[in-house]
Design an enzyme around this catalytic site. Structure first.
Site, PDB file in Angstrom:
ATOM      1  N   VAL A 142       1.467  -5.108   8.124  1.00 18.41           N
ATOM      2  CA  VAL A 142       1.960  -4.242   9.106  1.00 18.41           C
ATOM      3  C   VAL A 142       3.461  -3.897   8.361  1.00 18.41           C
ATOM      4  CG1 VAL A 142      -0.226  -4.569  10.840  1.00 18.41           C
ATOM      5  CG2 VAL A 142       2.518  -5.023  11.439  1.00 18.41           C
ATOM      6  N   LYS A 143       3.142  -2.410   7.922  1.00 15.45           N
ATOM      7  CA  LYS A 143       4.380  -1.480   7.623  1.00 15.45           C
ATOM      8  C   LYS A 143       4.865  -1.695   8.753  1.00 15.45           C
ATOM      9  CE  LYS A 143       3.908  -1.031   2.917  1.00 15.45           C
ATOM     10  NZ  LYS A 143       3.820   0.314   1.956  1.00 15.45           N
ATOM     11  N   ILE A 144       6.199  -1.614   9.294  1.00 18.48           N
ATOM     12  CA  ILE A 144       6.429  -0.738  10.338  1.00 18.48           C
ATOM     13  C   ILE A 144       8.627  -0.277   9.837  1.00 18.48           C
ATOM     14  CG2 ILE A 144       7.771  -0.989  13.117  1.00 18.48           C
ATOM     15  CD1 ILE A 144       5.796  -3.349  12.953  1.00 18.48           C
ATOM     16  N   SER A 169       0.446  -1.056   0.205  1.00 21.20           N
ATOM     17  CA  SER A 169      -0.465  -0.090   0.319  1.00 21.20           C
ATOM     18  C   SER A 169       0.614   1.384   0.102  1.00 21.20           C
ATOM     19  CB  SER A 169      -0.869   0.059   1.064  1.00 21.20           C
ATOM     20  OG  SER A 169      -0.422   0.298   2.171  1.00 21.20           O
ATOM     21  N   MET A 205       0.626  -3.295   4.618  1.00 22.03           N
ATOM     22  CA  MET A 205      -0.315  -2.282   5.161  1.00 22.03           C
ATOM     23  C   MET A 205       0.290  -0.778   5.946  1.00 22.03           C
ATOM     24  SD  MET A 205      -3.462  -4.154   6.689  1.00 22.03           S
ATOM     25  CE  MET A 205      -3.002  -5.239   8.355  1.00 22.03           C
TER      26      MET A 205
END
Length: 380
Positions: free
Chosen positions: A147-149, A52, A116
């Site tokens: 999850v994007k971190i 994303s 995301m």
């Protein structure tokens, strides 16, 4: 490109897959999914995953009618802005994960994922990042979601905690080899805790991304200022050198006793992903950041434009990374002799990425807020 947007599958993409590189789409939005274009990219072009992009999503919210119905429902329910943004993101990721479900099944969980973004205001608070990751993962409720971190010190700690809890993670904006080593250690530690808690390691996935185009752009700008023949000879070399050192660190991590124990329990390696792969200018090869970054077990996240260029006329030369670490160190030594210091470049890029990420998220919140309550201006 067919239908003006979807690249036709070419021999080059088949070769890329044969070299062990998974092509992912960099940047999804609802219009691309609802129109069937994502499905065609998966079935026709061989796309194996997606990421994303909050800036792209912000523009889509403004211009794409595909968000109208959900926004109207959120507005009617007087849903707070941050919850509305999460709901929009979760809907898109859930839908994209469903489109990629067959890829995930046929690759036994290696591919078929969608990463995301999360609100970057929590990026320097590990506990808040983990809480946001859990909330977003529950909202999406798909095994293919990551999850994007960002790879801040707090982000790395949060990523390890998320892995321990069974949440897939895409660690982003890694520039230095030292920071990448910390990311690798955090992944192993997270998997060890997950195993202790009785979680199934084959169900946990992670990727770690290096924005290669951004690194070359920064170093090449500094080389241009020098103006010497020695500087000119090094243009376009920094990102490849860094990627080779990253891959060397990746290989070494797979040889550790800790990793062998995790592998025996079914763990997947944390694959390297190349992002920012668009060509820096029109004069450059549009496929340079695909052709030159090929090795087994990696991911290349490409925009639609880059994907189309690769499908038409990539010039793959086989593995370009494995065994290249000595030449890579020589490149960095030559850069340092010219006054271009590795740590200074990496720190600048990390700071700029953090600013860019925050600005994109503010743009997204503004775009959603304007559609929810046109007379209101969201807190920025």
């Amino acid at each position: 490109m067919t239908d003006g947007a979807t690249p036709a599958r070419g021999l080059e993409l088949e070769q890329l897959l044969a070299e062990g590189v998974s092509p992912w789409l960099d940047g999804i939005h609802r219009g691309l999914i609802s129109s069937g274009r994502l499905a065609r990219l998966i079935g026709g072009s061989g796309i194996r995953g997606a990421t994303s992009d909050p800036a792209l999503l912000a523009r889509a919210v403004v211009h794409d009618d595909a968000y109208g119905e959900q926004l109207a429902l959120l507005a009617a329910g007087e849903v707070p802005l941050d919850e509305a943004v999460r709901a929009l993101c979760a809907h898109d990721i859930r839908w994209a994960c469903d489109e990629l479900r067959q890829v995930r099944e046929t690759t036994h969980g290696l591919d078929g994922h969608v990463s995301m973004d999360m609100d970057p205001r929590a990026a320097h608070d590990a506990e808040s990042t983990v809480a946001e990751a859990e909330e977003l993962s529950r909202s999406v409720n798909r095994p293919g979601a990551l999850v994007k971190i960002p790879a801040t010190a707090e982000g790395i700690a949060a990523a390890s905690d998320c892995i321990a809890r069974g949440i897939g993670v895409h660690v982003t904006e890694i520039f230095s080899v030292r920071r990448y080593g910390e990311v690798l250690d955090a992944y192993v530690e997270g998997l060890e805790h997950a195993l202790e808690d009785g979680r199934r390691l084959p169900a946990i996935t992670s990727v770690a991304s290096l924005p290669i185009g951004l690194l070359d752009a920064e170093v090449d700008a500094r080389l241009a200022e020098s103006g010497t023949a020695a500087a000119h000879a090094l243009r376009g070399e920094a990102a490849l050198a860094n990627a080779r050192l990253f891959y060397r660190a990746y290989e070494e991590s797979l040889g550790s006793d800790r990793w062998r124990a995790l592998r025996a329990a079914g763990a997947h390696p944390q694959r390297l992903m190349w992002t920012a792969t668009a060509a820096p200018d029109a004069a450059a090869s549009q496929t340079r950041y695909v052709d030159g970054f090929v090795t087994w077990g990696t991911v290349n996240a490409m925009s639609l434009c880059t994907l189309g260029a690769v499908a038409r006329h990539a010039d793959l030369q086989g593995d370009t990374l494995m065994g290249g670490h000595r030449a890579a160190r020589e490149v960095l030594d030559r850069l340092e002799r010219l006054g271009i210091l590795y740590d200074a470049v990496m720190q600048k890029l990390e700071a700029e990425c953090a600013e860019r990420r925050a600005a994109a998220w503010r743009e997204l919140r503004t775009a959603v807020g304007a559609r929810l309550r046109p007379t209101d201006v969201p807190d920025r």
